[in-house]
Design a protein around this motif. Structure first.
Motif, mmCIF file in Angstrom:
data_model
loop_
_atom_site.group_PDB
_atom_site.id
_atom_site.type_symbol
_atom_site.label_atom_id
_atom_site.label_comp_id
_atom_site.label_asym_id
_atom_site.label_seq_id
_atom_site.Cartn_x
_atom_site.Cartn_y
_atom_site.Cartn_z
ATOM 1 N N ALA A 1 -7.901 4.119 -3.844
ATOM 2 C CA ALA A 1 -8.937 3.990 -2.822
ATOM 3 C C ALA A 1 -8.916 5.190 -1.879
ATOM 4 C CB ALA A 1 -8.752 2.681 -2.049
ATOM 5 N N ALA A 2 -9.842 5.192 -0.919
ATOM 6 C CA ALA A 2 -10.104 6.362 -0.082
ATOM 7 C C ALA A 2 -9.170 6.463 1.117
ATOM 8 C CB ALA A 2 -11.554 6.337 0.394
ATOM 9 N N HIS A 3 -8.792 7.717 1.420
ATOM 10 C CA HIS A 3 -7.855 8.007 2.503
ATOM 11 C C HIS A 3 -8.302 9.245 3.284
ATOM 12 C CE1 HIS A 3 -4.076 7.693 4.572
ATOM 13 N NE2 HIS A 3 -3.500 8.722 3.986
ATOM 14 N N PHE B 1 -3.957 4.905 -1.484
ATOM 15 C CA PHE B 1 -5.055 5.560 -0.790
ATOM 16 C C PHE B 1 -4.864 7.070 -0.912
ATOM 17 C CE2 PHE B 1 -4.712 1.368 1.166
ATOM 18 C CZ PHE B 1 -6.044 0.943 1.137
ATOM 19 N N VAL B 2 -5.826 7.743 -1.540
ATOM 20 C CA VAL B 2 -5.648 9.147 -1.900
ATOM 21 C C VAL B 2 -6.697 10.036 -1.234
ATOM 22 C CG1 VAL B 2 -4.740 8.364 -4.126
ATOM 23 C CG2 VAL B 2 -7.101 9.160 -3.966
ATOM 24 N N ASN B 3 -6.344 11.327 -1.145
ATOM 25 C CA ASN B 3 -7.239 12.355 -0.608
ATOM 26 C C ASN B 3 -7.795 13.174 -1.766
ATOM 27 O OD1 ASN B 3 -4.522 12.393 1.364
ATOM 28 N ND2 ASN B 3 -6.459 12.034 2.405
ATOM 29 N N PRO B 4 -9.095 13.095 -2.046
ATOM 30 C CA PRO B 4 -9.658 13.821 -3.189
ATOM 31 C C PRO B 4 -9.417 15.323 -3.152
ATOM 32 C CG PRO B 4 -11.208 12.173 -2.401
ATOM 33 C CD PRO B 4 -10.088 12.199 -1.405
ATOM 34 N N ALA B 5 -9.296 15.914 -1.979
ATOM 35 C CA ALA B 5 -9.082 17.363 -1.887
ATOM 36 C C ALA B 5 -7.797 17.805 -2.573
ATOM 37 C CB ALA B 5 -9.066 17.798 -0.420
ATOM 38 N N PHE B 6 -6.832 16.882 -2.727
ATOM 39 C CA PHE B 6 -5.527 17.253 -3.270
ATOM 40 C C PHE B 6 -5.313 16.776 -4.712
ATOM 41 C CE2 PHE B 6 -4.510 16.344 1.397
ATOM 42 C CZ PHE B 6 -4.902 17.622 1.787
ATOM 43 N N THR C 1 0.822 -1.206 0.000
ATOM 44 C CA THR C 1 0.000 0.000 0.000
ATOM 45 C C THR C 1 0.861 1.263 0.000
ATOM 46 O OG1 THR C 1 -0.181 0.199 2.431
ATOM 47 C CG2 THR C 1 -1.780 -1.225 1.316
ATOM 48 N N PHE C 2 0.328 2.284 -0.645
ATOM 49 C CA PHE C 2 0.897 3.627 -0.638
ATOM 50 C C PHE C 2 -0.199 4.600 -0.219
ATOM 51 C CE2 PHE C 2 4.265 1.669 -2.913
ATOM 52 C CZ PHE C 2 5.372 2.524 -2.863
ATOM 53 N N ASP C 3 0.204 5.713 0.359
ATOM 54 C CA ASP C 3 -0.758 6.729 0.788
ATOM 55 C C ASP C 3 -0.490 8.066 0.109
ATOM 56 O OD1 ASP C 3 -2.001 4.948 2.453
ATOM 57 O OD2 ASP C 3 -1.407 5.919 4.326
ATOM 58 N N ASP C 4 -1.543 8.834 -0.043
ATOM 59 C CA ASP C 4 -1.533 10.267 -0.376
ATOM 60 C C ASP C 4 -1.577 10.583 -1.863
ATOM 61 O OD1 ASP C 4 -1.394 10.528 2.340
ATOM 62 O OD2 ASP C 4 0.582 11.460 2.389
ATOM 63 N N GLY C 5 -1.465 9.606 -2.747
ATOM 64 C CA GLY C 5 -1.626 9.894 -4.166
ATOM 65 C C GLY C 5 -0.556 10.792 -4.755
ATOM 66 N N ALA D 1 -8.431 3.692 4.166
ATOM 67 C CA ALA D 1 -7.261 3.745 5.048
ATOM 68 C C ALA D 1 -7.260 5.068 5.799
ATOM 69 C CB ALA D 1 -5.976 3.601 4.233
ATOM 70 N N PHE D 2 -7.118 4.995 7.109
ATOM 71 C CA PHE D 2 -7.089 6.204 7.925
ATOM 72 C C PHE D 2 -5.850 7.040 7.615
ATOM 73 C CE2 PHE D 2 -9.877 3.520 10.447
ATOM 74 C CZ PHE D 2 -10.845 4.422 10.883
ATOM 75 N N PRO D 3 -6.004 8.360 7.557
ATOM 76 C CA PRO D 3 -4.833 9.228 7.463
ATOM 77 C C PRO D 3 -4.164 9.325 8.827
ATOM 78 C CG PRO D 3 -6.817 10.554 7.641
ATOM 79 C CD PRO D 3 -7.265 9.106 7.577
ATOM 80 N N PHE D 4 -2.857 9.391 8.839
ATOM 81 C CA PHE D 4 -2.091 9.422 10.082
ATOM 82 C C PHE D 4 -2.328 8.159 10.910
ATOM 83 C CE2 PHE D 4 -2.555 14.117 9.356
ATOM 84 C CZ PHE D 4 -1.223 14.345 9.045
#
Length: 330
Positions: A214-216, A112-117, A86-90, A253-256
């Motif tokens: 996926a969602a983060h 797992f990405v954050n749509p805001a960014f 897994t990778f986070d943040d896109g 996936a939870f952020p932090f």
């Protein structure tokens, strides 16, 4: 210090010893051979050589699998434990640096990405903190009286300045924008010159190449700072984005960290999203009181995959003797 001491136990419980769970979930954010000012002060990212070594080490012990297989088989016995990368943040390096390595080695990963960014439209507050600290570092941590006053500095040391900036939380993130003005640092200008995140087109290309998106959360908050309603709203917005764009919408996936997230949150989230299969925290090798919340092993602590996983395995065995291997939730 704990990790340094427990590393000594690795020779007694070798990497090849039986793994305590039927799965492992390694977590990365970025792989790069470049100096990235927006990450350097907050993420100890690995270079490509270190990453490939990690993959080779893990491939000897685990079988890497894709999300569709993992979500149905993570709790079953296998000849070798399964691993989902897994990778986070896109981040853009996932497309430009990581994917060529994974394609060559035949290994799947989910990001797992954050749509805001997405589309580089905004920057996560911790990345702003990194840019500010990089600016201070380049000035030998000689800060102006305005910054001294704003940060309530008493010693003006590198350690104090770094600690003050890194302690700015999600709910206080506007302070970073103020600091950028005092520091003559323009975040928007930096973003216009540096592509930090994948665009929606990039995400679609990653998906079409057979990898997961996926969602983060919507914008990467600390969940323990939010009310239950805010936690659910931030989560749901990110899941809805995945559904709207035909990405993976049955994982989160939870952020932090998922620290202090209640059982009631999970109950409400899964009740509202009937197709949601699993959520993910970052507590290493750990069993959660809520069985559909699995935990990942952060891989950016300055250790190789072999050392990191061996540490987590040893730590699990020690806590198991103390009956402290189940993460309790209020």
């Amino acid at each position: 210090m704990l990790k340094q001491n427990l590393k000594k136990l690795n020779k007694f419980i070798p990497f090849q010893a039986k793994f305590p769970l039927p799965f492992v979930i390694p977590l990365y954010h970025c792989i790069s051979d470049e100096h990235l000012p927006h990450l350097k002060q907050v993420i100890n990212y690995k270079n490509t050589k270190e990453f490939e070594k990690d993959l080779d080490e893990m491939s000897k012990k685990f079988d890497f699998v894709e999300w569709d297989f993992f979500k149905e088989n993570y709790n079953k016995s296998h000849k070798k434990p399964i691993a989902m990368l897994t990778f986070d943040d896109g981040l853009i390096e996932f497309k430009d640096v990581v994917l060529p390595v994974l394609k060559r080695k035949g290994i799947y990963a989910i990001n797992f990405v954050n749509p805001a960014f997405v589309d580089n439209s905004e920057m996560m507050f911790r990345f702003k903190a990194s840019l500010i600290l990089e600016k201070f570092k380049n000035n030998n941590y000689k800060v102006s009286p305005s910054i001294q006053k704003f940060l309530n500095l008493t010693k003006n040391t590198r350690e104090e300045i770094t600690g003050k900036v890194q302690s700015i939380s999600y709910l206080e993130k506007e302070k970073l924008d103020i600091l950028s003005v005092y520091s003559e640092l323009n975040f928007k200008d930096y973003q216009s010159k540096n592509k930090i995140y994948m665009s929606l087109e990039d995400l679609q290309l990653v998906k079409n190449d057979g990898f997961g998106i996926a969602a983060h959360s919507w914008d990467h908050p600390y969940y323990f700072e939010l009310s239950l309603e805010q936690q659910l709203e931030n989560t749901q917005k990110s899941l809805d984005f995945m559904t709207e764009n035909n990405f993976v919408n049955d994982a989160f996936a939870f952020p932090f960290t998922d620290h202090k997230v209640s059982k009631y949150f999970f109950q409400k989230l899964f009740d509202h999203n009937e197709n949601l299969k699993l959520t993910f925290g970052i507590s290493g090798i750990k069993i959660d009181e809520f069985p559909k919340n699995l935990h990942r092993i952060p891989m950016e602590n300055g250790f190789s995959a072999k050392e990191e996983i061996s540490f987590e395995k040893n730590y699990y065995q020690i806590k198991n003797l103390l009956n402290k291997n189940i993460l309790q939730r209020s």
